[in-house]
Design a protein around this motif. Sequence first.
Motif, PDB file in Angstrom:
ATOM      1  N   PHE A  68      16.599 -10.677  13.116  1.00 17.94           N
ATOM      2  CA  PHE A  68      18.050 -10.563  13.279  1.00 17.94           C
ATOM      3  C   PHE A  68      18.481  -9.131  12.976  1.00 17.94           C
ATOM      4  O   PHE A  68      17.847  -8.419  12.197  1.00 17.94           O
ATOM      5  CB  PHE A  68      18.804 -11.572  12.414  1.00 17.94           C
ATOM      6  N   PRO A  69      19.572  -8.686  13.594  1.00 25.05           N
ATOM      7  CA  PRO A  69      20.021  -7.307  13.453  1.00 25.05           C
ATOM      8  C   PRO A  69      21.072  -7.158  12.364  1.00 25.05           C
ATOM      9  O   PRO A  69      21.580  -8.135  11.813  1.00 25.05           O
ATOM     10  CB  PRO A  69      20.643  -7.023  14.814  1.00 25.05           C
ATOM     11  N   ALA A  70      21.383  -5.934  12.062  1.00 24.22           N
ATOM     12  CA  ALA A  70      22.528  -5.619  11.203  1.00 24.22           C
ATOM     13  C   ALA A  70      23.198  -4.367  11.748  1.00 24.22           C
ATOM     14  O   ALA A  70      22.545  -3.493  12.320  1.00 24.22           O
ATOM     15  CB  ALA A  70      22.102  -5.414   9.761  1.00 24.22           C
ATOM     16  N   ALA A  71      24.484  -4.317  11.579  1.00 27.31           N
ATOM     17  CA  ALA A  71      25.256  -3.202  12.132  1.00 27.31           C
ATOM     18  C   ALA A  71      25.559  -2.123  11.104  1.00 27.31           C
ATOM     19  O   ALA A  71      25.893  -1.004  11.460  1.00 27.31           O
ATOM     20  CB  ALA A  71      26.567  -3.722  12.722  1.00 27.31           C
ATOM     21  N   LYS A  72      25.441  -2.459   9.801  1.00 32.77           N
ATOM     22  CA  LYS A  72      25.828  -1.479   8.786  1.00 32.77           C
ATOM     23  C   LYS A  72      25.177  -1.801   7.448  1.00 32.77           C
ATOM     24  O   LYS A  72      24.657  -2.912   7.223  1.00 32.77           O
ATOM     25  CB  LYS A  72      27.347  -1.462   8.612  1.00 32.77           C
ATOM     26  N   VAL A  73      25.222  -0.821   6.548  1.00 35.04           N
ATOM     27  CA  VAL A  73      24.817  -1.010   5.161  1.00 35.04           C
ATOM     28  C   VAL A  73      26.026  -0.750   4.283  1.00 35.04           C
ATOM     29  O   VAL A  73      26.703   0.271   4.439  1.00 35.04           O
ATOM     30  CB  VAL A  73      23.686  -0.037   4.747  1.00 35.04           C
ATOM     31  N   GLU A  74      26.310  -1.691   3.373  1.00 36.68           N
ATOM     32  CA  GLU A  74      27.387  -1.521   2.408  1.00 36.68           C
ATOM     33  C   GLU A  74      26.796  -1.269   1.025  1.00 36.68           C
ATOM     34  O   GLU A  74      25.780  -1.857   0.663  1.00 36.68           O
ATOM     35  CB  GLU A  74      28.264  -2.780   2.355  1.00 36.68           C
ATOM     36  N   PRO A 192      28.323 -10.075   4.160  1.00 41.68           N
ATOM     37  CA  PRO A 192      29.145 -10.235   5.358  1.00 41.68           C
ATOM     38  C   PRO A 192      28.269 -10.274   6.608  1.00 41.68           C
ATOM     39  O   PRO A 192      27.181  -9.696   6.622  1.00 41.68           O
ATOM     40  CB  PRO A 192      30.036  -8.985   5.338  1.00 41.68           C
ATOM     41  N   PRO A 193      28.695 -10.948   7.650  1.00 42.94           N
ATOM     42  CA  PRO A 193      27.908 -10.993   8.882  1.00 42.94           C
ATOM     43  C   PRO A 193      27.575  -9.581   9.380  1.00 42.94           C
ATOM     44  O   PRO A 193      28.446  -8.711   9.429  1.00 42.94           O
ATOM     45  CB  PRO A 193      28.829 -11.726   9.863  1.00 42.94           C
ATOM     46  N   GLY A 194      26.316  -9.383   9.713  1.00 44.39           N
ATOM     47  CA  GLY A 194      25.891  -8.101  10.277  1.00 44.39           C
ATOM     48  C   GLY A 194      25.785  -6.965   9.287  1.00 44.39           C
ATOM     49  O   GLY A 194      25.762  -5.804   9.687  1.00 44.39           O
ATOM     50  N   ALA A 195      25.672  -7.268   7.985  1.00 39.25           N
ATOM     51  CA  ALA A 195      25.638  -6.193   6.980  1.00 39.25           C
ATOM     52  C   ALA A 195      24.512  -6.404   5.980  1.00 39.25           C
ATOM     53  O   ALA A 195      24.264  -7.524   5.537  1.00 39.25           O
ATOM     54  CB  ALA A 195      26.960  -6.106   6.237  1.00 39.25           C
ATOM     55  N   TYR A 196      23.835  -5.316   5.655  1.00 34.20           N
ATOM     56  CA  TYR A 196      22.976  -5.280   4.474  1.00 34.20           C
ATOM     57  C   TYR A 196      23.856  -4.821   3.313  1.00 34.20           C
ATOM     58  O   TYR A 196      24.695  -3.932   3.476  1.00 34.20           O
ATOM     59  CB  TYR A 196      21.842  -4.262   4.636  1.00 34.20           C
ATOM     60  N   ARG A 197      23.620  -5.385   2.145  1.00 35.53           N
ATOM     61  CA  ARG A 197      24.345  -4.920   0.961  1.00 35.53           C
ATOM     62  C   ARG A 197      23.357  -4.377  -0.064  1.00 35.53           C
ATOM     63  O   ARG A 197      22.376  -5.041  -0.406  1.00 35.53           O
ATOM     64  CB  ARG A 197      25.162  -6.050   0.341  1.00 35.53           C
ATOM     65  N   MET A 198      23.627  -3.182  -0.553  1.00 35.16           N
ATOM     66  CA  MET A 198      22.796  -2.531  -1.552  1.00 35.16           C
ATOM     67  C   MET A 198      23.629  -2.323  -2.810  1.00 35.16           C
ATOM     68  O   MET A 198      24.726  -1.751  -2.753  1.00 35.16           O
ATOM     69  CB  MET A 198      22.279  -1.195  -1.026  1.00 35.16           C
ATOM     70  N   VAL A 199      23.108  -2.798  -3.948  1.00 35.43           N
ATOM     71  CA  VAL A 199      23.851  -2.795  -5.199  1.00 35.43           C
ATOM     72  C   VAL A 199      23.142  -1.909  -6.220  1.00 35.43           C
ATOM     73  O   VAL A 199      21.963  -2.138  -6.536  1.00 35.43           O
ATOM     74  CB  VAL A 199      23.979  -4.224  -5.767  1.00 35.43           C
ATOM     75  N   VAL A 209      20.729  -9.478   2.297  1.00 30.95           N
ATOM     76  CA  VAL A 209      21.261  -9.657   3.642  1.00 30.95           C
ATOM     77  C   VAL A 209      21.256 -11.154   3.922  1.00 30.95           C
ATOM     78  O   VAL A 209      20.398 -11.882   3.402  1.00 30.95           O
ATOM     79  CB  VAL A 209      20.410  -8.886   4.683  1.00 30.95           C
ATOM     80  N   THR A 210      22.210 -11.636   4.687  1.00 30.68           N
ATOM     81  CA  THR A 210      22.282 -13.059   5.001  1.00 30.68           C
ATOM     82  C   THR A 210      21.911 -13.286   6.458  1.00 30.68           C
ATOM     83  O   THR A 210      22.508 -12.705   7.369  1.00 30.68           O
ATOM     84  CB  THR A 210      23.687 -13.622   4.708  1.00 30.68           C
ATOM     85  N   ALA A 211      20.884 -14.120   6.659  1.00 35.39           N
ATOM     86  CA  ALA A 211      20.382 -14.420   7.997  1.00 35.39           C
ATOM     87  C   ALA A 211      21.385 -15.290   8.756  1.00 35.39           C
ATOM     88  O   ALA A 211      22.270 -15.920   8.155  1.00 35.39           O
ATOM     89  CB  ALA A 211      19.034 -15.127   7.888  1.00 35.39           C
ATOM     90  N   PRO A 212      21.270 -15.358  10.071  1.00 31.80           N
ATOM     91  CA  PRO A 212      22.200 -16.172  10.860  1.00 31.80           C
ATOM     92  C   PRO A 212      22.239 -17.644  10.452  1.00 31.80           C
ATOM     93  O   PRO A 212      23.263 -18.312  10.660  1.00 31.80           O
ATOM     94  CB  PRO A 212      21.665 -16.006  12.290  1.00 31.80           C
TER      95      PRO A 212
END
Length: 401
Positions: A68-74, A192-199, A209-212
């Motif tokens: 699955f893809p992701a559009a951004k990193v938060e 969030p959909p389409g986002a990796y989150r780095m903490v 990241v959350t899969a579909p």
Amino acid sequence: MTHALIIGGGIAGPVTAMALRKAGIDSVVYEAYPAGADDVGAFLTLMSNGQDALRAIGVHERVADQSFPAAKVEFLSGTGKFLGEVPLRREGVLGPRTLKRATLYRVLQDELAERGIRIEHGKRLTGARSTSDGGVVATFADGDQAKGDLLIGADGIHSATRALIDETAPRPRHIGNTTICGYAQDAPSPAPPGAYRMVYGKRAFFGYVTAPNGETWWFTNAPGAELGKADLAAIGAQEWKDRALELFARDNTPAADIVRATGSEVTASNSYQIPSTPIWHSRSMVIVGDAAHVAAPNAGQGASMAAEDGVTLARCLRDVAHIGDAFRAYEGLRRERVERVVATSARMGSTAVPGPLKRMMRDAILPRVLKKGPRNNADWLTKHHIEWEARVSLDDAVATS
């Protein structure tokens, strides 16, 4: 027809075999494990440049179907403060894809079978010698031998081939982290959909990241000493979860809740680095992927670099007349780039826990830095393109090194 022995059936090995087939070179893949490689519980991301390499051998769409893809990193601080985001999708560039390592192994090995490329399991390399006619003979732990015109070591971080080429080759250096991965069903705070989150937690780094299908995939680089395979295996899922919870319990982020929502599907592995491997090849043997260059996992480029290596080596063997010269051309095209990746990845991570003042400074500065794009998303790295049809010249390749 030239015949290659490929040691390792993880990622670099199958990709190299398919690229060699496209270049008109026969090969057999020898995998040490009875069915696939180790570390199958983890997940990985094939970055844009890795996807480009797979496109050169016509396997990127099959990988895309299983990922699955992701559009951004938060990016978030340990206090929950939003620090900024960076887009991952750019015009004209294949976006990154995330999938479980075991899924990628299966896709690549299924593709080998469909293309008629043989893979033999349970073949652990124990020795190799050059022959008088310029070929190579490999010896395996079960006593079997195999002969070819060249041997390609795609046998990972703890490569046997690396040591056979150069007995003084550097050993992987543990960087003080254990990477823990897990999968949480119905996590209370999914990405969030389409986002990796780095903490940037107060005590450790956490990514998710959350899969579909709604499952949240997470990892953390937990400070810790190197553990042997038996020690890693002896630690159960709950203990790994407890270690992760201890790191994030005092943070005001979703990390602890995600870990609590995780069941028994948890895995852990040591993190290593080799800043530089001085010798990549001998007369009849060469190394690719983690066997040639080991980067800390921070940049997420291990699988992508392995794919680039395999495709580049195949082009060199296709276009450069003598095997030894082809190895030199391959090294000339790859060394500077992969060592830059290793150095970049090392700078992106640290085992040191920053104090309150340094955390405040980081959280103040990082939003401005992120507007320029993080180091693992730089154009030199992710926009790298391999033009399969372009001819490789030994002189040009060596001149770039």
